[in-house]
Every structure is written in C-alpha cells, then in structure tokens.
Design an enzyme around this catalytic site. Structure first.
Site, PDB file in Angstrom:
ATOM      1  N   TRP A  19       0.869  -1.185   0.000  1.00 56.33           N
ATOM      2  CA  TRP A  19       0.000   0.000   0.000  1.00 56.33           C
ATOM      3  C   TRP A  19       0.900   1.227   0.000  1.00 56.33           C
ATOM      4  CZ3 TRP A  19      -5.007   0.210  -0.922  1.00 56.33           C
ATOM      5  CH2 TRP A  19      -5.673   1.402  -0.698  1.00 56.33           C
ATOM      6  N   VAL A  78       1.485   5.158   6.119  1.00 56.81           N
ATOM      7  CA  VAL A  78       0.078   5.432   6.374  1.00 56.81           C
ATOM      8  C   VAL A  78      -0.105   6.943   6.325  1.00 56.81           C
ATOM      9  CG1 VAL A  78      -1.868   5.037   7.926  1.00 56.81           C
ATOM     10  CG2 VAL A  78       0.046   3.419   7.924  1.00 56.81           C
ATOM     11  N   THR A  83     -11.031   9.643   7.738  1.00 55.12           N
ATOM     12  CA  THR A  83     -11.667   8.745   8.707  1.00 55.12           C
ATOM     13  C   THR A  83     -10.655   8.367   9.788  1.00 55.12           C
ATOM     14  OG1 THR A  83     -11.025   6.691   7.610  1.00 55.12           O
ATOM     15  CG2 THR A  83     -13.043   7.790   6.803  1.00 55.12           C
ATOM     16  N   HIS A  85      -9.481   5.586  10.368  1.00 56.76           N
ATOM     17  CA  HIS A  85      -8.698   4.421   9.937  1.00 56.76           C
ATOM     18  C   HIS A  85      -7.201   4.618  10.194  1.00 56.76           C
ATOM     19  CE1 HIS A  85      -7.766   0.883   7.523  1.00 56.76           C
ATOM     20  NE2 HIS A  85      -6.889   1.612   6.851  1.00 56.76           N
ATOM     21  N   PHE A 111      11.026  -0.520  13.323  1.00 56.72           N
ATOM     22  CA  PHE A 111       9.801   0.183  12.925  1.00 56.72           C
ATOM     23  C   PHE A 111      10.136   1.212  11.857  1.00 56.72           C
ATOM     24  CE2 PHE A 111       6.609   3.532  13.393  1.00 56.72           C
ATOM     25  CZ  PHE A 111       5.436   2.796  13.420  1.00 56.72           C
ATOM     26  N   ARG A 125      10.228  11.971   3.031  1.00 52.28           N
ATOM     27  CA  ARG A 125      10.904  11.010   3.898  1.00 52.28           C
ATOM     28  C   ARG A 125      11.340   9.720   3.190  1.00 52.28           C
ATOM     29  NH1 ARG A 125       8.117  14.539   6.395  1.00 52.28           N
ATOM     30  NH2 ARG A 125       8.536  15.143   8.547  1.00 52.28           N
TER      31      ARG A 125
END
Length: 148
Positions: A19, A78, A83, A85, A111, A125
């Site tokens: 994604w 992300v 929303t 989410h 991470f 980034r």
C-alpha cells in the site's frame, strides 16, 4: 557500526507494505542500498511483501519464528485521511511491533512505518528533503542486531 566482516555473515529481512508502494518501495530500495553499503551481501537480504502496514506485524512475527534473521525491517506508509482508519492502523502496527520487540528470543524488528499527515510529507521522507527513512532503518537494524 560493527566490522563489515561480521555483518557480511548476517541475514536481514525486509517486510514491505504494498500500500502506497510509490513510497514504500523507495524506502525498501534505500534499506537494501544501506545494508549492502555496510557489508551485507544482497543474497543475505530477503524481501517479503504484505498488502498493507497492518500486516507488517504478522509477517514480522512469522519471520522471527524462523530464527533465520539477525533483524527484520518493517516498512510501511500510512497517510492521514478523512476517517479514523489512520489512527487504528498506526496504533495497531506500532503496538504490534513493540510487542514483538519485547518477546524473549526474537530478533529485533525495526519500525519503519511513515505516519504522515499528507503525501508530501511521505515523499519528503523516502528520498526527499528529509532523507530516506529506509536507509535510517537499515543502519538501525545493523546496530541493534549487533548490540549484544
């Protein structure tokens, strides 16, 4: 940093979210490049793809269980939307990777999930004005894998 002779015998896994692949694949490329530049042969770097950032925890756990890797680098992106989410995914993957890093006998899971307000911050980034966080994650993986 440890000696390149030590690092060249080590194995690293990169788990990358598909994604936002315009971002995550550049993070992955940066991580591979940094591992290679620091002595890890490309044959000792395994790449695993997952659909989204939330699945990084599951894949990292399964890779930890193999006991094959000195460290695992989890890469995702992300971007905040309209929303909640964003909040659920970010919290879930952060907690999941934290838990993996506290379990006895597991290798470190680094991470490398960008959690940004917009796509421009993500672009900045993954090779933009803020550098490439994939590179930073690879350096961190080598350092943490060789702490003890």
């Amino acid at each position: 940093m440890p000696a390149k002779g030590i690092v060249k015998k080590q194995k690293y896994a990169i788990v990358v979210s598909d994604w936002n692949d315009n971002i995550t694949f550049r993070l992955m490329d940066g991580a591979i490049e940094a591992l290679s530049e620091n002595g890890v042969p490309e044959s000792n770097i395994d790449i695993f793809h997952v659909p989204g950032s939330f699945e990084l925890t599951f894949a990292s756990k399964e890779l930890q269980n193999t006991k094959k890797y000195n460290a695992i680098i989890a890469l995702g992106c992300v971007v905040r939307g309209d929303t909640p989410h964003f909040d659920y995914v970010c919290q879930g993957v952060t907690q999941g990777i934290t838990i993996l890093n506290t379990q006895k006998g597991g290798c470190p899971v680094i991470f490398g999930v960008l959690t940004t307000e917009n796509m421009q911050q993500a672009e900045d980034r993954c090779g933009g004005v803020m550098g490439n966080k994939g590179v930073e994650c690879a350096i961190t993986a080598i350092k943490v894998a060789n702490l003890f």
